[in-house]
Design a protein around this motif. Structure first.
Motif, short mmCIF file in Angstrom:
data_model
loop_
_atom_site.label_atom_id
_atom_site.label_comp_id
_atom_site.label_asym_id
_atom_site.label_seq_id
_atom_site.Cartn_x
_atom_site.Cartn_y
_atom_site.Cartn_z
N GLY A 281 43.45 40.03 49.24
CA GLY A 281 42.92 39.75 47.91
C GLY A 281 43.91 39.95 46.78
O GLY A 281 43.56 39.76 45.62
N ASN A 282 45.15 40.31 47.12
CA ASN A 282 46.15 40.50 46.07
C ASN A 282 46.80 39.17 45.69
O ASN A 282 46.84 38.22 46.48
CB ASN A 282 47.23 41.49 46.54
N LEU A 283 47.35 39.14 44.48
CA LEU A 283 47.97 37.94 43.93
C LEU A 283 49.02 37.38 44.90
O LEU A 283 49.87 38.11 45.41
CB LEU A 283 48.61 38.30 42.60
N ASP A 284 48.95 36.06 45.14
CA ASP A 284 49.87 35.38 46.04
C ASP A 284 51.02 34.80 45.22
O ASP A 284 50.81 33.90 44.41
CB ASP A 284 49.14 34.27 46.78
N PRO A 285 52.24 35.30 45.40
CA PRO A 285 53.37 34.77 44.62
C PRO A 285 53.55 33.27 44.77
O PRO A 285 53.95 32.59 43.81
CB PRO A 285 54.57 35.53 45.18
N ALA A 286 53.23 32.72 45.95
CA ALA A 286 53.36 31.27 46.14
C ALA A 286 52.36 30.50 45.29
O ALA A 286 52.61 29.34 44.93
CB ALA A 286 53.17 30.92 47.61
N ALA A 287 51.24 31.11 44.95
CA ALA A 287 50.27 30.47 44.06
C ALA A 287 50.65 30.67 42.59
O ALA A 287 50.28 29.86 41.73
CB ALA A 287 48.88 31.03 44.33
N GLU B 252 41.01 30.54 47.99
CA GLU B 252 41.03 31.75 48.82
C GLU B 252 40.21 32.86 48.17
O GLU B 252 39.44 33.57 48.85
CB GLU B 252 42.47 32.21 49.04
N ALA B 253 40.35 33.04 46.87
CA ALA B 253 39.58 34.07 46.17
C ALA B 253 38.09 33.76 46.25
O ALA B 253 37.26 34.66 46.46
CB ALA B 253 40.03 34.16 44.72
N GLU C 183 31.11 36.87 41.38
CA GLU C 183 31.91 35.67 41.53
C GLU C 183 33.32 36.02 41.08
O GLU C 183 33.50 36.93 40.25
CB GLU C 183 31.37 34.50 40.69
N PRO C 184 34.35 35.36 41.61
CA PRO C 184 35.70 35.62 41.11
C PRO C 184 35.76 35.25 39.63
O PRO C 184 34.99 34.41 39.14
CB PRO C 184 36.59 34.72 41.97
N LEU C 185 36.67 35.88 38.90
CA LEU C 185 36.66 35.73 37.45
C LEU C 185 36.92 34.29 36.99
O LEU C 185 36.49 33.90 35.91
CB LEU C 185 37.68 36.68 36.82
N ASN C 186 37.60 33.50 37.80
CA ASN C 186 37.80 32.11 37.39
C ASN C 186 36.49 31.32 37.39
O ASN C 186 36.41 30.24 36.81
CB ASN C 186 38.82 31.41 38.28
N ARG C 187 35.43 31.86 38.02
CA ARG C 187 34.12 31.20 38.04
C ARG C 187 33.08 31.96 37.22
O ARG C 187 31.89 31.67 37.28
CB ARG C 187 33.63 31.08 39.49
N ALA C 188 33.51 32.95 36.44
CA ALA C 188 32.57 33.76 35.66
C ALA C 188 31.99 32.93 34.50
O ALA C 188 32.67 32.08 33.93
CB ALA C 188 33.27 35.00 35.12
N PRO C 189 30.74 33.18 34.12
CA PRO C 189 30.13 32.41 33.01
C PRO C 189 30.76 32.65 31.65
O PRO C 189 30.54 31.88 30.72
CB PRO C 189 28.67 32.87 33.03
N VAL C 190 31.58 33.70 31.52
CA VAL C 190 32.18 34.03 30.22
C VAL C 190 33.00 32.87 29.66
O VAL C 190 33.10 32.71 28.43
CB VAL C 190 33.06 35.30 30.35
#
Length: 390
Positions: A111-117, A353-354, A323-330
């Motif tokens: 679940g950690n940040l992927d440098p390739a992404a 992946e997230a 939900e992952p933050l990229n899908r949060a309603p905010v």
């Protein structure tokens, strides 16, 4: 069997030392850290523990992250790349500085940040990379440091869940392990109720950069240049830690190495018990500080496993976030008043992946320094039982 929780005394290391620390401050009559001594002593002790030039105390882990964004100095509309699997406290300071969070996908294993992404998301407005050492597992921080250096970006380490997390040694390096928070330009630590050590709420930023330290300390004290009398040199907020927080944190800090050792000991027992169990990807133990114990089920079924564990009293849940933050309603809501600035036209990108980790494959089990061998055996027994059901 009852599992100790960080919400109660049985699951915390709070005791006579913290009571004495609080009494010491109260009897002194000085509870404000501007004129007191406890916060400055805490800063010196953490700087020494982490081997850095500066540690700056503040009121919360979120405040520490805000200071780190201030240090990165984005212009309005600049971008900071971060992970979608984290507390919103990682992202809120980006918006508070009128910058834009850009979410990069994560390693499906931890679940950690992927440098390739991260690499393809770097653009002309990118100002910083903010990595999170999720659940206490070391992120691939050297790869992220190399990316940041290649593009002239700041690197921020969110270590709220990662007290004393150890980083892999660079090839050929000798000496003691490097600690998470010491590779980035700024590292951020949290003393909130649910962390390895606590003073209720509190934060620390660490850095070796004198100018960044000056800028962050100034911002945390309303931009008040104390050496110049009542003169405000820059915009800032009141993020000061109190003397009560600092005194309790100092007592807790002395217990931190034992807390992490205990968590590592019982986590190693569970890893041994689950080794070879089909359908489970175990976390990599190297350097891990075990804020939570994560399991990944590559074939899915995390919600069912978490529900089965919770039903027998084991503190487990699926996905960590709703939900992952990229899908949060905010992201559909206004930011300031009725304004969407700086997010006009903003839609976070997909992070497959997230999104799969949160929806299908990730189970997190609360972990605690007070767990015994019997607690570990109960967790292992139930995981094996539930995963073996047809």
């Amino acid at each position: 069997m009852k599992f100790p929780s960080m919400a109660e005394a049985a699951g915390r290391t709070l005791g006579d030392e913290e009571v004495a620390a609080a009494e010491r401050v109260i009897r002194s009559g000085m509870l404000n850290s501007v004129w007191g001594t406890e916060a400055r002593l805490l800063e010196a002790e953490i700087a020494r523990m982490y081997g850095v030039r500066h540690a700056i105390s503040c009121s919360s882990g979120t405040a520490a992250l805000h200071l780190s964004v201030v240090a990165a100095a984005p212009d309005p509309g600049d971008e900071i790349i971060t992970t979608p699997i984290t507390d919103f406290g990682t992202v809120a300071p980006i918006l508070a500085q009128n910058a834009v969070p850009v979410f990069a996908d994560v390693d499906a294993g931890d679940g950690n940040l992927d440098p390739a992404a991260v690499a393809p998301l770097i653009g002309p407005r990118t100002r910083a990379i903010m990595a999170v050492h999720l659940f206490g597992a070391p992120a691939r921080i050297d790869e992220l440091r190399a990316l940041a250096d290649a593009h002239g970006l700041a690197l921020i380490e969110d270590c709220a869940q990662a007290w004393l997390t150890e980083l892999p040694a660079p090839p050929g390096a000798d000496g003691p392990p490097r600690l998470a928070g010491t590779v980035g330009d700024v590292g951020c630590l949290s003393l909130q109720q649910w962390k390895h050590i606590t003073c209720g709420d509190g934060g620390i930023v660490i850095t070796d950069d004198d100018e960044l330290a000056r800028r962050m300390r100034l911002f945390a004290d309303k931009g008040w240049d104390r050496a110049a009398g009542r003169s405000h040199a820059a915009f800032g907020l009141n993020y000061r830690m109190t003397e009560l927080q600092a005194a309790v944190a100092r007592a807790q800090l002395a217990k931190l190495p034992a807390v992490v050792r205990a968590r590592r000991r019982t986590a190693a027992l569970l890893l041994d018990a689950l080794r070879g169990v089909p359908g489970v990807r175990l976390p990599r133990p190297g350097g891990h500080a075990w804020w939570l114990f994560p399991l990944v089920l590559p074939g899915g079924g995390a919600p069912e496993l978490a529900a089965g564990l919770a039903a027998v009293g084991i503190p487990a849940r699926a996905g960590y976030l709703a939900e992952p933050l990229n899908r949060a309603p905010v992201w559909a809501a206004p930011v300031y008043g009725g304004s969407r600035y700086p997010l006009e036209g903003y839609t976070p990108a997909a992070c497959p992946e997230a999104e799969r980790l949160v929806a299908e494959t990730l189970v997190v089990i609360d972990w605690n320094e007070r767990y015994t061998t019997e607690h570990v055996e109960a967790v292992a027994r139930e995981i094996i039982r539930l995963l073996s059901r047809p």
